[in-house]
Write an enzyme that holds these catalytic residues in place. Structure first.
Site, PDB file in Angstrom:
ATOM      1  N   ALA A 136       6.871  -4.268   5.275  1.00  0.00           N
ATOM      2  CA  ALA A 136       7.009  -5.415   6.038  1.00  0.00           C
ATOM      3  C   ALA A 136       8.211  -5.390   6.967  1.00  0.00           C
ATOM      4  CB  ALA A 136       7.119  -6.665   5.119  1.00  0.00           C
ATOM      5  N   LYS A 188      -1.058   3.849  -5.854  1.00  0.00           N
ATOM      6  CA  LYS A 188       0.151   4.430  -4.947  1.00  0.00           C
ATOM      7  C   LYS A 188       1.451   3.967  -5.572  1.00  0.00           C
ATOM      8  CE  LYS A 188       1.115   0.890  -2.307  1.00  0.00           C
ATOM      9  NZ  LYS A 188       2.419   0.347  -2.185  1.00  0.00           N
ATOM     10  N   ARG A 252      10.095  -1.009  -2.842  1.00  0.00           N
ATOM     11  CA  ARG A 252      10.449  -1.834  -4.194  1.00  0.00           C
ATOM     12  C   ARG A 252      10.255  -0.654  -5.337  1.00  0.00           C
ATOM     13  NH1 ARG A 252       8.298  -5.829  -1.224  1.00  0.00           N
ATOM     14  NH2 ARG A 252       6.395  -5.832  -2.612  1.00  0.00           N
TER      15      ARG A 252
END
Length: 331
Positions: A136, A188, A252
Site C-alpha cells: 500500500a 505467500k 508486515r
C-alpha cells in the site's frame, strides 16, 4: 460509479484513492473513529498522505446503502462476523470484490468460500477478488503496480479489471482462476513469514533461493488441492506477490518473521502491530489443512513446529535436509 469499501486501514484507504483517481465515488466503512476522522479530513490514516475526495463513516448500513459494489478489505479473523452483519442489513443483491489475502484457521476457507456461506445467494450479484504484489505504501504514492482481477465469471473479472485499472500507475490483468489466486495470495503470507525468520539467522542467499523455490512447490500443491490452476503460482499473485512480500523490509509478515527469529513472542508482535499480520494465522490454517487432507507440505509443517512449538532452528533444518533424496519434479 459508486463503490463502498469495508475497512479503511492501509490498503482500504489506499484503494479508495486509486478508485477516486479513476473517477469513482467512494465511501469507506471503518470502525476506528480516529481513522474515519483522518480520512474525512483528507489524510491517509496510516501513511499520512493526502486523500482527495474520499469519505468515511462508522455506519455499516450507510456504507452498504451507498452502492451496489462492496469491496471487502478486512483481516480474515473478522471477515465472517462482518459478512453476517452485512447479510442482515442489505435488502438487495450486491457485487462483492475481495482484496483481503487470507484463510480461516478453523476450517481453511478462503474469502470466496466465507462469502458463499455467510451471504445468502439472493444477495450476491457476483464475486471477484483483486490480488497481486501491491504494498500500500507504494500504491498511495502512485508507483507502478500490477494486479490481477479474478472471478469464476470471466466477464465479471474483466469488469472489475476496468474498474481498478489506472493508465498512469496501475495495470490489471484478468483471470478466471479464482481459487488459485486467493490460495496463492494467502500462502505467500506464510512463506514471507518464514523468510523473515530465516533472514534473522543470516543463512545466506543460496538457502533463501532454495527455500523460495521449494515453497512455491508447496503453494502449487495447495492450489491443486483446491482445483485451481497451478500455473497461477508463477504469476503475479503467486511468485510476484511472494517476491514483494518475502524480501521487503516494509512487509508486515517478513518483519514479524524476523522478530520471531530474534526471540520475540508472537503475542507481543501482534500486540505491537497496528496492522494485521495474516501470515501467522495462515500458517496455522495451512498446517491444519496439510494434516487433515494429507498434503505433503514439509516447509509448512517444520515452520509450524519452530514458530508455535518452539523447536530449534537446528532441529528444523536437520529434519528438512535429512528427507529422502529424490528427483526434482515441479508438477
Amino acid at each position: 460509479m459508486k463503490i463502498s469499501i469495508i475497512g479503511g486501514g492501509a490498503w482500504g484507504s489506499t484503494l479508495a484513492q486509486l478508485l477516486t483517481d479513476n473517477n469513482h465515488q467512494i465511501l469507506i466503512n471503518e470502525i476506528n473513529l480516529e481513522y474515519v476522522n483522518k480520512i474525512n479530513n483528507g489524510i491517509h490514516p496510516i501513511f499520512n498522505q493526502i486523500l482527495k475526495d474520499v469519505k468515511a463513516t462508522v455506519s455499516l448500513s450507510e456504507t452498504l446503502e451507498f452502492s451496489d459494489f462492496i469491496v471487502l478489505c478486512l483481516p480474515t479473523r473478522v471477515m465472517r462476523l462482518t459478512l453476517r452483519k452485512i447479510n442482515k442489513i442489505i435488502s438487495q443483491p450486491k457485487y462483492f470484490i475481495n482484496v483481503s489475502k487470507g484463510m480461516e484457521i478453523e476450517n481453511y476457507k478462503i474469502i470466496y468460500q466465507i462469502v458463499q456461506e455467510e451471504i445468502t445467494i439472493q444477495n450476491i450479484k457476483n464475486y471477484a477478488c483483486v490480488m497481486g504484489p501491491s504494498h500500500a505504501e507504494d500504491v498511495i504514492l502512485r508507483k507502478l503496480t500490477l494486479l490481477v482481477a479474478a472471478s469464476l465469471d470471466f466477464s465479471f473479472a474483466c469488469k472489475v479489471q476496468k474498474i481498478f485499472y489506472n493508465y498512469n500507475y496501475l495495470r490489471v490483468y484478468s483471470s478466471n482462476d479464482l481459487y488459485g489466486v486467493e490460495i496463492c495470495s494467502a500462502f505467500k503470507n506464510v512463506l514471507a513469514l518464514i523468510s523473515g525468520v530465516l533472514d534473522s539467522f543470516d543463512f545466506g542467499y543460496n538457502f533463501q533461493a532454495g527455500f523460495i523455490s521449494r515453497g512455491l512447490l508447496e503453494m502449487a500443491k495447495v492450489v491443486d488441492f483446491f482445483k485451481g490452476d497451478k500455473q497461477t503460482v508463477f504469476g503475479l499473485t503467486g511468485l510476484g506477490d511472494l517476491i514483494v512480500t518475502a524480501f521487503n523490509e516494509n512487509s508486515r509478515n517478513y518483519q514479524a518473521g524476523k522478530k520471531i527469529g530474534l526471540g520475540m513472542e508472537i503475542k507481543d508482535i501482534i500486540k505491537n502491530s497496528s496492522q494485521s499480520i495474516e501470515g501467522i494465522n495462515n500458517l496455522k490454517a495451512f498446517y491444519n489443512l496439510s494434516l487433515e487432507k494429507k498434503i505433503d507440505l514439509p516447509i509448512v509443517k517444520e515452520a509450524y513446529q519452530m514458530i508455535f512449538n518452539y523447536k530449534s532452528i537446528k532441529i528444523i533444518l536437520n529434519n528438512l535436509l535429512k528427507r529422502p533424496l529424490k528427483l526434482e519434479k515441479i508438477f
